[in-house]
Design an enzyme around this catalytic site. Sequence first.
Site, short mmCIF file in Angstrom:
data_model
loop_
_atom_site.label_atom_id
_atom_site.label_comp_id
_atom_site.label_asym_id
_atom_site.label_seq_id
_atom_site.Cartn_x
_atom_site.Cartn_y
_atom_site.Cartn_z
N HIS A 121 0.94 -0.90 -0.03
CA HIS A 121 0.01 -0.05 0.10
C HIS A 121 0.97 1.20 0.05
O HIS A 121 2.05 1.08 0.36
CB HIS A 121 -0.85 -0.04 1.01
CG HIS A 121 -1.77 0.97 1.38
ND1 HIS A 121 -1.53 2.36 1.87
CD2 HIS A 121 -3.28 0.97 1.23
CE1 HIS A 121 -2.92 3.11 1.95
NE2 HIS A 121 -3.79 2.13 1.47
N GLN A 201 -4.46 -5.20 6.99
CA GLN A 201 -5.63 -6.22 6.52
C GLN A 201 -5.35 -7.40 7.12
O GLN A 201 -5.99 -8.25 6.67
CB GLN A 201 -5.36 -6.28 4.99
CG GLN A 201 -5.42 -4.92 3.89
CD GLN A 201 -6.79 -4.43 4.01
OE1 GLN A 201 -7.88 -5.17 4.42
NE2 GLN A 201 -7.13 -3.11 3.64
N1 PMP Z 1 -1.64 -0.89 4.64
C1 PMP Z 1 -2.66 -1.41 4.01
C2 PMP Z 1 -2.47 -2.88 3.39
C3 PMP Z 1 -3.93 -1.13 3.68
O1 PMP Z 1 -5.06 -1.56 3.12
C4 PMP Z 1 -4.15 0.36 4.25
C5 PMP Z 1 -5.56 0.96 4.29
N2 PMP Z 1 -6.38 0.89 2.95
C6 PMP Z 1 -3.25 1.10 5.00
C7 PMP Z 1 -2.03 0.57 5.15
C8 PMP Z 1 -3.47 2.32 5.42
O2 PMP Z 1 -4.27 2.41 6.64
P1 PMP Z 1 -4.90 3.66 7.35
O3 PMP Z 1 -5.50 4.50 5.98
O4 PMP Z 1 -5.84 3.05 8.35
O5 PMP Z 1 -3.61 4.48 7.93
#
Ligand code: PMP
Length: 402
Positions: A121, A201
């Site tokens: 991500h 996740q």
């Molecule tokens: N890592 C992964 C694998 C995610 O799916 C997400 C959110 N889609 C994030 C990090 C970021 O999380 P957050 O927006 O809650 O900080």
Amino acid sequence: MKLDTIRSDFPILKRKVNDHSLIWLDNAATTQKPHCVIESLSRYYKENNSNVHRGAHTLAKEATEEYEAARKKIQKFIGASSPEEVVFVRGTTEAINLVANTYGNLTIGRGDEILLTQMEHHSNIVPWQMLCKYKGARIIPIPINKKGDIILEEYEKLFTPRTRMVSITQVSNVLGTINPVKQMINIAHSHGVSVLVDGAQGAPHLGVNVQDLDADFYTLSGHKAYGPTGIGILYGKKALLENMIPWQGGGGMIKDVDFDRTVYLELPYKFEAGTGNIADAVGLGAAIDYLEGIGMYNIEHHEQELTRYATEALSSINGLHIIGNAPHKTSVMSFIIEGIDPSKMAGLLDQEGIAVRAGHHCAQPVLKYFGVDSTLRASIGIYNTHKDIDALVQGLLKHINQ
Ligand code: PMP
């Protein structure tokens, strides 16, 4: 798992969207909240609201107890050895930024290398990239294959005397792949390299034990685990956290301040400058109680079964291609349909109350690897049913054939 009872715990599932019952298949973006979480927020504000750790009055004492009780619940949930290792943050993004700016700042220098998988991500890429720019270090991607699995033999070959950090997702938010993080940590440790596991996740779908994994750092976002937005945690091994210099300074993280020096508080408070998100931490504690009441083993089993069912049902649609076919995956189905724009299809499904996501899912490098710039993504949570998947398939077929 009694699905009817679980569904009745989530008030939002009773609402209509565009005159249809809501079918929430956007759980990888965020999950819906059960009554007990909503009630815990309301009760906290009605009965206990105060700042923590400071005041000498009854409400300050109660708010502090609630906040620290939530920390202990999370500690137990992820299998950390002590609450000192659990730092409250806004979510995974803030947790990774904290590690990059503290541990990374301390240990990474010019010419050093950071290994990230090709399926990360953006929140597990950009903070490291910013650090690399500042330090003259570089990111080395860990390759994956066309099924969406990490190529472990290639991973092993990437270690050099300059490797300083490995940062990997436990479960991909695009492919659903469950990565062999325990094995990857073991390999990194044999090279003397620390590992951060992005559990955004992972934690909502799999039973996690950070000590069993031997993760050096682990992150989770409350809102993806049926808790409130704006709260999450960074787990770090005590010995590492103790040597790290705080990232943010301010109130709540100090023992003694003078104009020429400050003595910081002990763990975990030295990383929690300013007033924390107390109510939402309490709400996250309630979410963890809720998940533990159902049992992570049961959740894992239900979601993996539904993932298999959905994969089979979607694969039977002509012209539909699933992106990410790792044998060990959970809860996420990304797909493209020949000749159909993903965002247009998401809009058509929304007309029928079906919420799926279209776009790059904040993971552009992995989409580029698969040669696409956008997919549709259906993602499963504890309250989803076979009927939800059937409705998705019917909805897709209806619009494909139009
Ligand atoms: N890592 C992964 C694998 C995610 O799916 C997400 C959110 N889609 C994030 C990090 C970021 O999380 P957050 O927006 O809650 O900080």
